[in-house]
Design a protein around this motif. Structure first.
Motif, PDB file in Angstrom:
ATOM      1  N   THR A 261       0.845  -1.196   0.000  1.00 11.36           N
ATOM      2  CA  THR A 261       0.000   0.000   0.000  1.00 11.36           C
ATOM      3  C   THR A 261       0.881   1.247   0.000  1.00 11.36           C
ATOM      4  O   THR A 261       2.094   1.169   0.175  1.00 11.36           O
ATOM      5  N   GLY A 262       0.243   2.382  -0.177  1.00 13.85           N
ATOM      6  CA  GLY A 262       0.963   3.646  -0.170  1.00 13.85           C
ATOM      7  C   GLY A 262       0.758   4.397  -1.464  1.00 13.85           C
ATOM      8  O   GLY A 262       0.171   3.887  -2.425  1.00 13.85           O
ATOM      9  N   PRO A 263       1.275   5.619  -1.531  1.00 13.34           N
ATOM     10  CA  PRO A 263       1.030   6.471  -2.699  1.00 13.34           C
ATOM     11  C   PRO A 263       1.964   6.201  -3.878  1.00 13.34           C
ATOM     12  O   PRO A 263       1.812   6.797  -4.934  1.00 13.34           O
ATOM     13  N   GLY A 264       2.922   5.303  -3.714  1.00 10.24           N
ATOM     14  CA  GLY A 264       3.898   5.055  -4.773  1.00 10.24           C
ATOM     15  C   GLY A 264       3.405   4.055  -5.795  1.00 10.24           C
ATOM     16  O   GLY A 264       2.205   3.912  -6.038  1.00 10.24           O
ATOM     17  N   TRP A 265       4.349   3.318  -6.392  1.00  9.06           N
ATOM     18  CA  TRP A 265       4.054   2.352  -7.454  1.00  9.06           C
ATOM     19  C   TRP A 265       4.376   0.969  -6.911  1.00  9.06           C
ATOM     20  O   TRP A 265       5.502   0.696  -6.499  1.00  9.06           O
ATOM     21  N   GLN A 266       3.371   0.086  -6.891  1.00 11.37           N
ATOM     22  CA  GLN A 266       3.544  -1.254  -6.350  1.00 11.37           C
ATOM     23  C   GLN A 266       2.938  -2.300  -7.281  1.00 11.37           C
ATOM     24  O   GLN A 266       1.915  -2.053  -7.924  1.00 11.37           O
ATOM     25  N   VAL A 267       3.578  -3.456  -7.315  1.00 14.05           N
ATOM     26  CA  VAL A 267       3.039  -4.624  -8.022  1.00 14.05           C
ATOM     27  C   VAL A 267       3.190  -5.810  -7.091  1.00 14.05           C
ATOM     28  O   VAL A 267       4.297  -6.107  -6.632  1.00 14.05           O
TER      29      VAL A 267
END
Length: 466
Positions: A261-267
């Motif tokens: 989670t969070g405002p960044g970029w995750q896969v």
């Protein structure tokens, strides 16, 4: 071939004449250098001499006096457990030491590619496990999408043997710690870190040195985008070091098993589904359960890393998903080699350490497990979470009895040879089970390499099934 320029008329030492050494010598010669070559193996020297190269014992006194730079093959120790004598002599003489990966990045920076409308890009993949599959999967996705791509480095061709990349071309490199540790130039556009587990500790002076060798890929060149597996503390540390803010999307965090989670970029992948989140919202998803070439959570981690790299290169989620379904996997890495009578036979000979073998065991519900070989430091206790999946172990290798003692709580049969192990596993396997070669050990007690071991397993399976 990529010609290495900048050494016109100068003598360049090349130590080690395997695939990377010879390709480096050819590329240097093509760029106008005068390579002088050495290998302790007389057959290797003879092959190089037959190509017209100058052969010189680089270990004798004064041999490096007219040498501008020394190029060392990755299998030759340059620091731990002790520096090779020629490397030590180069240090003493003030001769810079590099490898073919460093030469590649130098050549790419000096070429005429900056005149192209869309210059070529380099994706470099490192980590302990999964880097070969991840690299091959990125290459497959790019090729399937019509993007010109070449695969090289620690997989496929030597990095200097590839064709000079053209308009919008992508070079996908698998890089081992041996390669990243010594290269004097490391400037990928996209760098991928899959995971970290204990391996090659003698070569790097311990786990910290091993991680430091991997970290160089990110610290030395400052990639435009970094894809970081964060399922271990080292990955989380690396991602944090590269990020300037929580929403910094130059870092793409990937995980298998953990929702990120969070405002960044995750896969991330959970329960067989890959999900992409960016700026606090879901922007893509793939059901990985039907992707036959990527079974198990460890391959789902590889899929996440490859997906993230492809997205960083501008590909769309649907393009990537379509390519995933046509990916057949790599030989010796969760490779399905036969199916008969409801039993699946899987060759994961590349599972040479405990962590990779554990992931292979966890990928299947009920396993007839062929294991054993030359045990690595640290023992087999890390396999404990996967042993519940094992119906029975069939242990091979010269140390089979000692290996079996390290597997408490499961039935283990001492087979010693691959022929006996496959025959017994095939005889006892029941529908719904998997006969899995995942040795959790090196192959060198019985085979030249893990490929020969996997080929033997495959041949024995086919013979057993008639």
């Amino acid at each position: 071939m990529i010609a290495v320029e900048g050494y016109e008329g100068e003598r360049v030492g090349v130590l080690g004449l395997g695939r990377s050494g010879l390709s480096a010598a050819r590329a240097l010669k093509a760029g106008g250098a005068v390579p002088v070559l050495w290998d302790d193996n007389p057959d290797a020297r003879a092959r190089a001499g037959a190509e017209g190269f100058e052969i010189r014992d680089l270990g004798r006194e004064g041999a490096l006096a007219d040498v501008t730079i020394l190029v060392v093959s990755p299998g030759i120790p340059h620091l731990y457990p002790a520096p090779n004598a020629v490397v030590a002599a180069a240090w003493a003489a003030g001769v810079p030491v590099d490898n073919d990966i460093g030469l590649f990045f130098r050549a790419l920076g000096q070429g005429a590619w900056d005149a192209l409308d869309t210059p070529p890009r380099v994706v470099a993949v490192t980590g302990s496990n999964g880097k070969s599959t991840t690299s091959a999967l990125i290459h497959h996705v790019l090729t399937s999408a019509g993007r010109p791509s070449q695969l090289a480095g620690n997989i496929g061709r030597g990095v200097l043997d590839i064709e000079p990349p053209g308009e919008a071309g992508v070079v996908v490199l698998e890089l081992s710690s041996y390669q990243t540790d010594l290269a004097r130039a490391l400037t990928p556009d996209v760098a991928v870190f899959t995971n970290l587990s204990a391996d090659h500790l003698d070569r790097h002076g311990g786990l910290g040195g091993y991680f430091a060798a991997k970290r160089r890929l990110f610290a030395e060149g400052g990639p435009d985008r970094a894809v970081i597996g964060v399922d271990e503390a080292e990955g989380r540390y690396l991602a944090n070091q590269l990020s300037t803010a929580p929403a910094d999307d130059r870092v793409i965090r990937v995980s298998s098993g953990t929702k990120l989670t969070g405002p960044g970029w995750q896969v991330f992948a959970r329960k067989g589904f890959l999900t992409e989140w960016r700026k606090g919202r879901q922007v893509g998803a793939i059901d990985l359960r039907a992707v036959r070439g990527l079974p198990g959570a460890h391959n789902h981690q590889n899929a996440c890393a490859a997906y993230a790299a492809a997205r960083a290169l501008g590909l769309g989620p649907r393009q990537i998903e379509a390519a995933f379904h046509s990916f057949e996997g790599l030989p010796h890495r969760s490779q399905i080699v036969a199916e008969a009578g409801g039993v699946t036979y899987v060759n994961d000979s590349k599972a040479t350490n405990v962590d990779s073998a554990l992931k292979a065991l966890l990928a299947f519900d009920r396993v007839r497990w062929i294991c054993g070989g030359l045990m690595k430091d640290g023992g087999l206790s890390g396999l404990a979470p996967g042993l519940a999946h094992v119906a029975k172990a069939y242990v091979i290798g010269r140390e089979a009895a000692g290996f079996a003692l390290e597997l408490p709580g499961i039935e283990a049969e001492i087979c010693t040879t691959m022929a006996q192990a496959v025959a017994r596993a095939a005889e006892e396997a029941r529908p719904g089970e998997t006969v899995l070669l995942a040795p959790a050990a090196a192959s060198f007690d019985q085979y030249d390499n893990f490929e020969r071991r996997g080929e033997d397993f495959t041949a024995r399976v086919r013979a057993a099934l008639g």
